[in-house]
Design an enzyme around this catalytic site. Sequence first.
Site, PDB file in Angstrom:
ATOM      1  N   TYR A  32      54.984  84.740  84.949  1.00  0.00           N
ATOM      2  CA  TYR A  32      55.420  85.771  85.889  1.00  0.00           C
ATOM      3  C   TYR A  32      56.853  85.460  86.320  1.00  0.00           C
ATOM      4  CZ  TYR A  32      54.276  90.040  88.229  1.00  0.00           C
ATOM      5  OH  TYR A  32      54.235  91.363  88.585  1.00  0.00           O
ATOM      6  N   HIS A  37      63.300  81.307  87.590  1.00  0.00           N
ATOM      7  CA  HIS A  37      63.035  80.736  86.262  1.00  0.00           C
ATOM      8  C   HIS A  37      64.205  81.017  85.313  1.00  0.00           C
ATOM      9  CE1 HIS A  37      58.840  81.672  87.745  1.00  0.00           C
ATOM     10  NE2 HIS A  37      58.737  80.378  87.478  1.00  0.00           N
ATOM     11  N   ILE A 176      67.120  80.143  94.043  1.00  0.00           N
ATOM     12  CA  ILE A 176      67.657  81.505  93.848  1.00  0.00           C
ATOM     13  C   ILE A 176      66.978  82.411  94.878  1.00  0.00           C
ATOM     14  CG2 ILE A 176      67.945  83.420  92.220  1.00  0.00           C
ATOM     15  CD1 ILE A 176      69.463  80.924  91.336  1.00  0.00           C
ATOM     16  N   LYS A 184      63.146  83.414  95.834  1.00  0.00           N
ATOM     17  CA  LYS A 184      62.357  84.057  94.769  1.00  0.00           C
ATOM     18  C   LYS A 184      61.105  83.233  94.512  1.00  0.00           C
ATOM     19  CE  LYS A 184      65.747  86.892  93.067  1.00  0.00           C
ATOM     20  NZ  LYS A 184      65.690  88.307  92.716  1.00  0.00           N
ATOM     21  N   SER A 185      59.978  83.932  94.371  1.00  0.00           N
ATOM     22  CA  SER A 185      58.719  83.263  94.082  1.00  0.00           C
ATOM     23  C   SER A 185      57.778  84.268  93.438  1.00  0.00           C
ATOM     24  CB  SER A 185      58.089  82.747  95.386  1.00  0.00           C
ATOM     25  OG  SER A 185      56.726  82.441  95.190  1.00  0.00           O
ATOM     26  N   ARG A 187      54.816  84.394  93.991  1.00  0.00           N
ATOM     27  CA  ARG A 187      53.858  84.788  95.037  1.00  0.00           C
ATOM     28  C   ARG A 187      54.405  85.872  95.977  1.00  0.00           C
ATOM     29  NH1 ARG A 187      52.168  79.038  94.557  1.00  0.00           N
ATOM     30  NH2 ARG A 187      49.992  79.113  93.885  1.00  0.00           N
TER      31      ARG A 187
END
Length: 280
Positions: A32, A37, A176, A184-185, A187
Amino acid sequence: MKIVKTVNEVREQVKQWKKQGYTIGFVPTMGYLHEGHQSLMEAARKENDKVVVSIFVNPMQFGPTEDLAQYPRDLERDSALCESIGVDLIFHPEPEEMYAPDFCSFVDMTGLTEGLCGKTRPIHFRGVCTVVSKLFHIVTPDRAYFGQKDGQQLAVIRRMVRDLNMDITIVGCPIIREADGLAKSSRNTYLSQEERTAALILSKTIALGKEMAKTQKDAATVIAAMKANIETEPLAKIDYVEAVDAFSMQPIDTFDRPAMIAMAVYIGKTRLIDNTLIED
Ligand code: PAF
């Protein structure tokens, strides 16, 4: 770009690359994928001949009441992103490929893993260390990339690599954030619109702590102000807000060495984390 599901396929490919003298950068993920990433993959792309990304939602690092089943997954979208960045190989194993039914060997750590997230998630870091060392043995990278967003995880991986003499350079990459500051996650997708707005209390409070620590060296004073700030948000419930030594992850009284201010806060049912490094 190849997508493979077995350990043997990764080993075969890596063997060929090593024969040709290529260096390998590795980005372990649970999929995801988002811009956090992406920044890790881009760093790996710049610094290595070949880039391997693993996409594996590791059951071993989730507690029995955690979000393993709901954890978001989208291999098609993830593959497209990896392809666009120039990733060479995605390793996407099934849990059975990683864990035999009678699996019973673990990598565990004391100290660093006991506070912060380790308090609420007591088996989490054993699961992380075990899967990351397995992935390191499978991929045998020269460099592996982890985000500062999971600041405790990054410190734990660095320590594991040092303590167990793994010949891998760990590269930490900055957090980030969304334009409004939210880290950013994967989740973040759990948040309703109202919760998404409420979640800004994390980054705003991190900014407050960082600013205060420039002049206020007493950690308890900074942490108390941060907690009070979070408590102004009705949807937020504090799990922890702490100041720790940047390497040992042990609580500190004074900002007199490299430190990290870290927090975990529930916004509704979603537990979010954020942190910042404080130079002394
Ligand atoms: O940070 C993550 O996504 C995971 O903890 C990791 C490092 C991929 C191990 O499962």
